[in-house]
Design a protein around this motif. Structure first.
Motif, PDB file in Angstrom:
ATOM      1  N   PRO A 127       0.799  -1.227   0.000  1.00 59.05           N
ATOM      2  CA  PRO A 127       0.000   0.000   0.000  1.00 59.05           C
ATOM      3  C   PRO A 127       0.836   1.284   0.000  1.00 59.05           C
ATOM      4  O   PRO A 127       1.890   1.362   0.611  1.00 59.05           O
ATOM      5  CB  PRO A 127      -0.816  -0.127   1.282  1.00 59.05           C
ATOM      6  N   ALA A 128       0.291   2.277  -0.719  1.00 62.17           N
ATOM      7  CA  ALA A 128       0.893   3.608  -0.773  1.00 62.17           C
ATOM      8  C   ALA A 128       0.287   4.464   0.346  1.00 62.17           C
ATOM      9  O   ALA A 128      -0.597   4.005   1.078  1.00 62.17           O
ATOM     10  CB  ALA A 128       0.594   4.218  -2.131  1.00 62.17           C
ATOM     11  N   GLY A 129       0.730   5.710   0.440  1.00 63.89           N
ATOM     12  CA  GLY A 129       0.245   6.586   1.515  1.00 63.89           C
ATOM     13  C   GLY A 129      -1.095   7.225   1.227  1.00 63.89           C
ATOM     14  O   GLY A 129      -1.559   8.052   2.018  1.00 63.89           O
ATOM     15  N   MET A 130      -1.711   6.891   0.111  1.00 65.74           N
ATOM     16  CA  MET A 130      -3.005   7.519  -0.217  1.00 65.74           C
ATOM     17  C   MET A 130      -3.730   6.708  -1.290  1.00 65.74           C
ATOM     18  O   MET A 130      -3.124   5.887  -1.973  1.00 65.74           O
ATOM     19  CB  MET A 130      -2.765   8.927  -0.761  1.00 65.74           C
ATOM     20  N   VAL A 140      -4.814   6.570  -4.739  1.00 61.75           N
ATOM     21  CA  VAL A 140      -4.171   7.248  -5.870  1.00 61.75           C
ATOM     22  C   VAL A 140      -5.162   8.144  -6.614  1.00 61.75           C
ATOM     23  O   VAL A 140      -4.786   9.192  -7.134  1.00 61.75           O
ATOM     24  CB  VAL A 140      -3.569   6.183  -6.813  1.00 61.75           C
ATOM     25  N   GLU A 141      -6.446   7.747  -6.650  1.00 67.32           N
ATOM     26  CA  GLU A 141      -7.428   8.552  -7.377  1.00 67.32           C
ATOM     27  C   GLU A 141      -8.210   9.485  -6.465  1.00 67.32           C
ATOM     28  O   GLU A 141      -8.616  10.562  -6.880  1.00 67.32           O
ATOM     29  CB  GLU A 141      -8.407   7.624  -8.122  1.00 67.32           C
ATOM     30  N   ASN A 142      -8.432   9.066  -5.232  1.00 64.13           N
ATOM     31  CA  ASN A 142      -9.296   9.855  -4.332  1.00 64.13           C
ATOM     32  C   ASN A 142      -8.564  10.339  -3.097  1.00 64.13           C
ATOM     33  O   ASN A 142      -9.095  10.294  -1.994  1.00 64.13           O
ATOM     34  CB  ASN A 142     -10.503   8.993  -3.899  1.00 64.13           C
ATOM     35  N   TRP A 143      -7.347  10.831  -3.274  1.00 66.50           N
ATOM     36  CA  TRP A 143      -6.579  11.250  -2.105  1.00 66.50           C
ATOM     37  C   TRP A 143      -7.165  12.490  -1.422  1.00 66.50           C
ATOM     38  O   TRP A 143      -7.070  12.630  -0.202  1.00 66.50           O
ATOM     39  CB  TRP A 143      -5.105  11.474  -2.480  1.00 66.50           C
ATOM     40  N   GLU A 144      -7.805  13.349  -2.193  1.00 61.80           N
ATOM     41  CA  GLU A 144      -8.373  14.567  -1.572  1.00 61.80           C
ATOM     42  C   GLU A 144      -9.496  14.203  -0.603  1.00 61.80           C
ATOM     43  O   GLU A 144      -9.608  14.797   0.469  1.00 61.80           O
ATOM     44  CB  GLU A 144      -8.895  15.509  -2.654  1.00 61.80           C
ATOM     45  N   MET A 145     -10.291  13.204  -0.986  1.00 62.51           N
ATOM     46  CA  MET A 145     -11.394  12.750  -0.118  1.00 62.51           C
ATOM     47  C   MET A 145     -10.869  12.294   1.242  1.00 62.51           C
ATOM     48  O   MET A 145     -11.532  12.421   2.270  1.00 62.51           O
ATOM     49  CB  MET A 145     -12.126  11.603  -0.820  1.00 62.51           C
ATOM     50  N   LEU A 146      -9.638  11.748   1.259  1.00 53.93           N
ATOM     51  CA  LEU A 146      -9.058  11.255   2.513  1.00 53.93           C
ATOM     52  C   LEU A 146      -8.328  12.358   3.280  1.00 53.93           C
ATOM     53  O   LEU A 146      -7.729  12.098   4.319  1.00 53.93           O
ATOM     54  CB  LEU A 146      -8.087  10.101   2.232  1.00 53.93           C
ATOM     55  N   GLY A 147      -8.339  13.576   2.749  1.00 54.43           N
ATOM     56  CA  GLY A 147      -7.694  14.692   3.451  1.00 54.43           C
ATOM     57  C   GLY A 147      -6.178  14.663   3.346  1.00 54.43           C
ATOM     58  O   GLY A 147      -5.480  15.166   4.232  1.00 54.43           O
ATOM     59  N   ILE A 148      -5.648  14.079   2.282  1.00 55.32           N
ATOM     60  CA  ILE A 148      -4.184  14.006   2.101  1.00 55.32           C
ATOM     61  C   ILE A 148      -3.695  15.352   1.539  1.00 55.32           C
ATOM     62  O   ILE A 148      -4.229  15.825   0.536  1.00 55.32           O
ATOM     63  CB  ILE A 148      -3.813  12.868   1.123  1.00 55.32           C
ATOM     64  N   PRO A 149      -2.685  15.975   2.149  1.00 55.64           N
ATOM     65  CA  PRO A 149      -2.188  17.260   1.643  1.00 55.64           C
ATOM     66  C   PRO A 149      -1.586  17.130   0.248  1.00 55.64           C
ATOM     67  O   PRO A 149      -0.999  16.090  -0.084  1.00 55.64           O
ATOM     68  CB  PRO A 149      -1.099  17.658   2.661  1.00 55.64           C
ATOM     69  N   CYS A 207      -1.382  -1.587  -5.478  1.00 53.68           N
ATOM     70  CA  CYS A 207      -0.767  -1.331  -4.159  1.00 53.68           C
ATOM     71  C   CYS A 207      -1.587  -2.048  -3.092  1.00 53.68           C
ATOM     72  O   CYS A 207      -2.622  -1.530  -2.646  1.00 53.68           O
ATOM     73  CB  CYS A 207      -0.741   0.160  -3.865  1.00 53.68           C
ATOM     74  N   THR A 208      -1.157  -3.197  -2.676  1.00 49.81           N
ATOM     75  CA  THR A 208      -1.942  -3.947  -1.693  1.00 49.81           C
ATOM     76  C   THR A 208      -1.092  -4.904  -0.866  1.00 49.81           C
ATOM     77  O   THR A 208      -0.071  -5.418  -1.335  1.00 49.81           O
ATOM     78  CB  THR A 208      -3.080  -4.744  -2.389  1.00 49.81           C
ATOM     79  N   ILE A 218     -14.246   4.619   1.005  1.00 50.93           N
ATOM     80  CA  ILE A 218     -13.485   3.461   0.521  1.00 50.93           C
ATOM     81  C   ILE A 218     -12.104   3.962   0.122  1.00 50.93           C
ATOM     82  O   ILE A 218     -11.964   4.751  -0.815  1.00 50.93           O
ATOM     83  CB  ILE A 218     -14.190   2.764  -0.651  1.00 50.93           C
ATOM     84  N   ALA A 219     -11.117   3.558   0.899  1.00 48.27           N
ATOM     85  CA  ALA A 219      -9.743   4.013   0.681  1.00 48.27           C
ATOM     86  C   ALA A 219      -8.991   2.889  -0.012  1.00 48.27           C
ATOM     87  O   ALA A 219      -8.622   1.888   0.601  1.00 48.27           O
ATOM     88  CB  ALA A 219      -9.094   4.369   2.011  1.00 48.27           C
ATOM     89  N   THR A 220      -8.788   3.075  -1.317  1.00 49.86           N
ATOM     90  CA  THR A 220      -8.112   2.044  -2.115  1.00 49.86           C
ATOM     91  C   THR A 220      -6.618   2.358  -2.173  1.00 49.86           C
ATOM     92  O   THR A 220      -6.241   3.523  -2.024  1.00 49.86           O
ATOM     93  CB  THR A 220      -8.708   2.053  -3.536  1.00 49.86           C
ATOM     94  N   ASP A 221      -5.792   1.370  -2.361  1.00 52.99           N
ATOM     95  CA  ASP A 221      -4.322   1.494  -2.511  1.00 52.99           C
ATOM     96  C   ASP A 221      -3.595   1.819  -1.211  1.00 52.99           C
ATOM     97  O   ASP A 221      -2.370   1.920  -1.196  1.00 52.99           O
ATOM     98  CB  ASP A 221      -3.893   2.615  -3.500  1.00 52.99           C
ATOM     99  N   THR A 222      -4.301   2.091  -0.126  1.00 52.56           N
ATOM    100  CA  THR A 222      -3.651   2.593   1.081  1.00 52.56           C
ATOM    101  C   THR A 222      -4.249   1.932   2.320  1.00 52.56           C
ATOM    102  O   THR A 222      -5.040   0.999   2.201  1.00 52.56           O
ATOM    103  CB  THR A 222      -3.801   4.130   1.155  1.00 52.56           C
ATOM    104  N   CYS A 223      -3.866   2.380   3.510  1.00 51.38           N
ATOM    105  CA  CYS A 223      -4.484   1.862   4.736  1.00 51.38           C
ATOM    106  C   CYS A 223      -4.311   2.866   5.868  1.00 51.38           C
ATOM    107  O   CYS A 223      -3.623   3.876   5.720  1.00 51.38           O
ATOM    108  CB  CYS A 223      -3.904   0.501   5.108  1.00 51.38           C
TER     109      CYS A 223
END
Ligand code: F3S
Length: 400
Positions: free
Chosen positions: A80-83, A85-94, A117-118, A348-353
Motif C-alpha cells: 500500500p501507498a500513503g493515499m 491514488v485517485e481519491n486522495w483529496e477525499m481522505l484529506g491528504i495534503p 498497491c496492496t 473506501i480508501a483504495t491502494d492505502t491503509c
C-alpha cells in the motif's frame, strides 16, 4: 556464492548500473545468509511504497534506479501507498504529500512494476502456486504465502524485493529451503476462534510467546478446525507483527502441515488467555471515537459484501475508512457494494491503509477489528486503540 554466466554479466554491469546495483544487493544478502546460489522467482511484492515511510532518500533511490534503466523481469506488485491514488483529496491528504507519492509511483511505473498497491496481492492477481519461489516484503503477505499457499519467500526488505524484481532471482536461503520450514514447537488452541478479531488476538498471544524465544521458531498449531480465508489473513498479520513470524503450520489446514507431526515444547492457549488479552486491549472503554477502519489486511470481496450488507440504509457518523485493493474495489463496484457503502458515508480508501497514510495528529482514537492495525496505530501514530468484532466496528461507526 556460485553465479551463472548470465548472473555474472549482470553483476559486471552489462545490463546497466541499476541492474548491477540490484545484483550487488542480492549477492551481498546471499553472502550474509550463506546462500550457495540464486534461484529464479515467479513473483515479487515490494514494500516501502508510502512516501510517509520512504521519505526523500527513498524516493531518490527509486528515481536513480528508474533513470538508470532498471526494468522488472518478473511480475511485481506493490505494498500500500500513503493515499488512494485517485481519491486522495477525499481522505484529506495534503497536496505536497500527494505529489511526492505520485513521484514514487511514477518511478515504479518507469521500472515496469504493476501499480497494484496492496498487502493482499494474493486476492488481487499476484497469486503464486504451491512450491513457487517468490520474493515478497509485506510481513502479513509473506506469512500467508509461506503458510497458507505453500509458496516460498523470506521476508524481504523494500530494496531486496525491488532487486529481485529487476533481476528475477533471490538468494537461496531461509524459507526457500526445506530444512528451514520445519516446525519446532507445538501450540494447541482450546478457545473459540471464529471471527477476524479473534484470529488477530490469537496471533498476539502466540506472537508474544514467540517473542520470548531466542530464535524465530515455526509453530505447529492444532485445535483450529475451519478457518476462513479472512481469519487466516488476520492471523498472519497479527502473528507477523507481534511475533515476527514468517511461517506457521496448522493441522488439517495448511498444505505442508501433513508433512510433520506436532513435537517439541507444547503450549496450550486457553479461552481465559484470549479473554484476558481482549480485556487488556479494550480497557477502559472509549468515551470519544473519531476514527474507525476495516481492512487491515486489505478486505476481500466477501468482506466488502459484508460491509455493504451491514451498512445498507444506515448513516456513518464518524470518519470510517474501508481499505482494500483496487482490483477488489472494481469487483465490489460491479457487484453494487461500493455504492451502498459510500451512500452510507463510509470512505473506501483504495491502494492505502490506516497505518501507512500520513494521518498522525489528525485523529486520537482508532476502532478496528485488526490487532495489527492496533499495534501500528498506537506505536506509529500515538492513537488510542480498541479491537472489536467486524460487526461491532460498523455498529460504532453508525452510532448516533
Ligand atoms: Fe496491510 Fe496496512 Fe495492515 S499494509 S496489513 S492494511 S497495516
Amino acid at each position: 556464492m556460485e553465479l551463472t554466466a548470465e548472473q555474472k554479466s549482470l553483476l559486471d554491469g552489462y545490463a546497466g548500473v541499476a541492474t548491477q546495483k540490484a545484483m550487488q544487493i542480492l549477492v551481498a544478502l546471499g553472502k550474509i545468509y550463506g546462500a550457495s546460489h540464486l534461484i529464479p522467482v515467479s513473483s515479487v511484492q515490494v514494500a516501502g511504497v508510502s512516501y510517509d515511510n520512504l521519505g526523500e532518500a527513498g524516493l531518490e533511490f527509486l528515481n536513480w534506479m528508474a533513470a538508470n534503466g532498471g526494468k522488472a523481469k518478473v511480475y511485481s506488485t506493490l505494498n500500500p501507498a500513503g493515499m488512494d491514488v485517485e481519491n486522495w483529496e477525499m481522505l484529506g491528504i495534503p497536496i505536497d504529500f500527494a505529489q511526492k507519492q505520485q513521484s514514487v509511483l511514477q518511478a515504479f511505473r518507469n521500472m515496469g512494476l504493476d501499480l497494484t498497491c496492496t498487502c493482499t496481492p494474493y486476492l488481487a492477481g499476484n497469486l503464486p502456486a504451491f512450491g513457487d519461489h517468490i520474493a515478497w516484503s509485506e510481513s502479513s503477505a509473506v506469512c500467508y504465502a509461506n503458510s497458507v499457499i505453500g509458496a516460498r519467500t523470506n521476508r524481504e526488505g523494500g530494496p531486496s524485493a525491488l532487486a529481485s524484481a529487476l533481476t528475477g532471482v533471490t538468494p537461496a536461503y531461509g524459507l526457500h529451503l526445506d530444512q528451514f520450514r520445519k516446525p519446532s514447537f507445538h501450540i494447541h488452541v482450546a478457545a473459540q476462534i471464529i471471527e477476524t478479531y479473534q484470529f488477530g488476538l490469537l496471533g498476539v498471544v502466540i506472537g508474544q510467546i514467540m517473542e520470548k524465544m531466542k530464535s524465530r521458531p515455526i509453530p505447529y498449531i492444532t485445535g483450529i478446525s475451519t478457518p476462513s480465508l479472512e481469519g487466516l489473513k488476520s492471523f498472519c498479520a497479527s502473528l507477523a507483527t507481534y511475533g515476527g513470524a514468517s511461517m506457521f503450520h496448522m493441522a488439517g489446514i495448511t498444505p505442508e502441515a501433513s508433512s510433520y507431526t506436532p513435537h517439541g515444547n507444547k503450549i496450550d492457549i486457553k479461552q481465559q488467555d484470549m479473554n484476558n488479552l481482549y480485556r487488556q486491549m479494550n480497557t477502559p472503554p472509549l468515551q470519544e471515537t473519531d476514527f474507525l477502519s476495516l481492512g487491515c489486511p486489505h478486505l476481500s470481496l466477501q468482506e466488502m459484501k459484508k460491509v455493504a450488507e451491514l451498512l445498507k440504509g444506515k448513516t456513518v457518523t464518524r470518519e470510517f475508512w474501508i481499505t482494500t485493493s483496487r482490483p477488489v474495489r472494481k469487483q465490489a463496484e460491479q457487484a453494487g457494494y461500493t455504492q451502498i457503502i459510500e451512500k452510507a458515508g463510509a470512505k473506501i480508501a483504495t491502494d492505502t491503509c490506516c497505518v501507512v497514510a500520513p494521518i498522525k495528529n489528525r485523529f486520537h482514537t482508532l476502532i478496528t477489528d485488526s490487532a495489527k492495525a492496533c499495534y501500528y496505530a498506537s506505536t506509529k501514530n500515538n492513537f488510542e486503540t480498541r479491537l472489536l468484532a467486524f460487526e461491532q466496528v460498523i455498529q460504532e461507526a453508525t452510532r448516533p
